[in-house]
Design an enzyme around this catalytic site. Structure first.
Site, PDB file in Angstrom:
ATOM      1  N   GLU A 151       3.542  -3.376   2.960  1.00  0.00           N
ATOM      2  CA  GLU A 151       2.679  -4.351   2.342  1.00  0.00           C
ATOM      3  C   GLU A 151       2.133  -3.787   0.899  1.00  0.00           C
ATOM      4  O   GLU A 151       2.005  -4.597  -0.094  1.00  0.00           O
ATOM      5  CB  GLU A 151       1.605  -4.291   3.175  1.00  0.00           C
ATOM      6  CG  GLU A 151       1.568  -5.371   4.544  1.00  0.00           C
ATOM      7  CD  GLU A 151       0.448  -5.474   5.285  1.00  0.00           C
ATOM      8  OE1 GLU A 151      -0.508  -5.230   4.727  1.00  0.00           O
ATOM      9  OE2 GLU A 151       0.637  -5.211   6.673  1.00  0.00           O
ATOM     10  N   GLU A 203      -6.543  -3.510   8.320  1.00  0.00           N
ATOM     11  CA  GLU A 203      -7.876  -2.958   7.639  1.00  0.00           C
ATOM     12  C   GLU A 203      -7.543  -1.900   6.833  1.00  0.00           C
ATOM     13  O   GLU A 203      -7.879  -1.879   5.589  1.00  0.00           O
ATOM     14  CB  GLU A 203      -8.562  -2.479   8.728  1.00  0.00           C
ATOM     15  CG  GLU A 203      -9.899  -2.127   8.497  1.00  0.00           C
ATOM     16  CD  GLU A 203     -11.067  -3.169   7.999  1.00  0.00           C
ATOM     17  OE1 GLU A 203     -11.931  -3.358   7.188  1.00  0.00           O
ATOM     18  OE2 GLU A 203     -10.699  -4.359   8.686  1.00  0.00           O
ATOM     19  N   CYS A 226      -0.130   7.339  12.564  1.00  0.00           N
ATOM     20  CA  CYS A 226      -0.217   5.989  12.444  1.00  0.00           C
ATOM     21  C   CYS A 226       1.197   5.237  12.818  1.00  0.00           C
ATOM     22  O   CYS A 226       2.152   5.434  11.952  1.00  0.00           O
ATOM     23  CB  CYS A 226      -0.900   5.350  11.322  1.00  0.00           C
ATOM     24  SG  CYS A 226      -0.783   3.647  10.884  1.00  0.00           S
TER      25      CYS A 226
END
Length: 389
Positions: A348, A232, A339
């Site tokens: 990514e 997300e 995170c």
């Protein structure tokens, strides 16, 4: 007062967040009853202070909300030590077995292939960011190719629950998604228990810390957290980041001239238009943040987008600078809840940005379309025109 549902605020929250920050680092938002931490120092303190935490309480009526409650009461993000420490340690043991870095060449190849298939005009989100993120996290976890199309709709339904306001329809859709997603992961975990593979689900099934291991519900909750958070934020960061970059053509030209700046440009994408804008924590005891005392049980939200534009920390904070260094943004959080997937997100984003830079030109084919949400800041469409080489 900030209105989190105002379409103009959602479209561009930064002027209002800047005014809020200049008035006070911490202020009470009367409509929601939350305190808002708008400065970098205050938001960082909210994320790090051990008197502030995530203390999950099942939503009521608990029978109706059970599919949602199950996924949250058993995940690390909604718990504090010692439960958080235990869950994060077990997941990190599996996550840290070289799974992430080994994907770097494959992620770059996948980004290039997706963009090649997209043609000369494409939707950055639908044709690159979303399939890249889903492919990467699904590959990491071991979700078969035939099932990957189911992940994004499940995730999108669940994360709508994190917005400040919701509809009954969105709540029902989230509950359905929680049920289906949990059943799927449970089935996949059972398959991996019988026939282990070199993937994260297999390692989550088998990982131990002495005699301790994840329960079935904890494994399901942890895998779904990784699947949701693992794509997300990176989808939204690449979408918002590329919109910002294209609106700063001099910085795009600078990046094209020096591709070594790709890593710092990615950090600037996350800082400049944060994919996550709010992280709420609850006071376990009275705690003072920036001179304001939050009573026991009170909630305070770290406004990450406001913190990441704080002029006390960032020179010319409203300027997009692909070479900004240092860049201590709070886009990945801080403290205990930093995170876990940050390294994967960076891989990514760097791969997606590099693939886009391989195109000789990039331009908007249409005005980007904002998603009407604040907590998760995103676009629903970013159409670009770009002839392949």
């Amino acid at each position: 007062m900030i209105d989190f549902e105002d379409p103009e605020f959602i479209r561009d929250p930064y002027p209002a967040l800047g005014r809020l920050r200049s008035q006070a680092p911490v202020s009470l938002h009367e409509k929601s009853g939350m305190w808002l931490a708008a400065s970098h120092a205050a938001a960082d303190a909210v994320l790090r202070d051990r008197k502030l935490g995530r203390f999950w309480r099942d939503r009521e009526p608990s029978e109706w909300w059970e599919p949602f409650n199950l996924l949250h009461r058993n995940q690390m993000m909604e718990n504090e030590p010692p439960d958080h420490t235990r869950l994060r340690s077990l997941v990190a043991k599996a996550f840290g077995r070289g799974h992430v870095e080994r994907l770097r060449p494959a992620v770059r190849a996948e980004a290039t292939a997706l963009l090649a298939a997209a043609g000369g005009e494409f939707d950055l989100l639908a044709d690159l960011a979303e399939p890249l993120a889903v492919t990467v996290i699904a590959e990491l976890l071991g979700v078969p190719v035939a099932d990957r199309h189911r992940l994004r709709p499940w995730s999108a339904a669940i994360v709508r629950m994190y917005e400040v306001s919701r509809t009954r329809a969105s709540e029902e859709a989230a509950l359905d998604a929680c049920l289906d997603f949990a059943d799927y992961v449970r089935t996949l975990a059972a398959q991996r228990a019988r026939d282990p593979q070199d993937d994260l689900i297999s390692h989550l099934v088998s990982v131990r810390d002495g005699t301790d291991r994840l329960s079935g519900d904890e494994l399901v909750a942890s895998a779904i957290l990784l699947l949701n958070a693992g794509h997300e934020a990176s989808v939204n960061a690449l979408g918002g980041g590329m919109v910002a970059l294209l609106r700063h053509p001099a910085e795009l030209a600078r990046l094209r001239a020096d591709r070594a700046l790709v890593p710092t440009a990615v950090e600037e994408m996350i800082r400049y238009d944060s994919p996550l804008h709010m992280f709420v924590r609850t006071a376990a005891a009275p705690v003072t943040v920036a001179g304001v005392t939050i009573p026991e049980g009170g909630q305070i939200a770290a406004l990450l987008g406001a913190a990441n534009r704080d002029p006390a920390v960032f020179a010319d904070p409203d300027t997009f600078d692909v070479a900004r260094d240092p860049n201590p943004h709070l886009g990945f959080g801080a403290g205990l809840h930093f995170c876990l997937g940050a390294p994967l997100a960076r891989i990514e984003l760097q791969a997606g940005l590099s693939a886009l830079l391989d195109r000789p030109t990039l331009a908007f084919a249409a005005e980007p379309v904002h998603r009407p949400t604040f907590v998760l800041r995103a676009f629903t469409a970013v159409r670009l025109t770009s002839p392949p080489r």
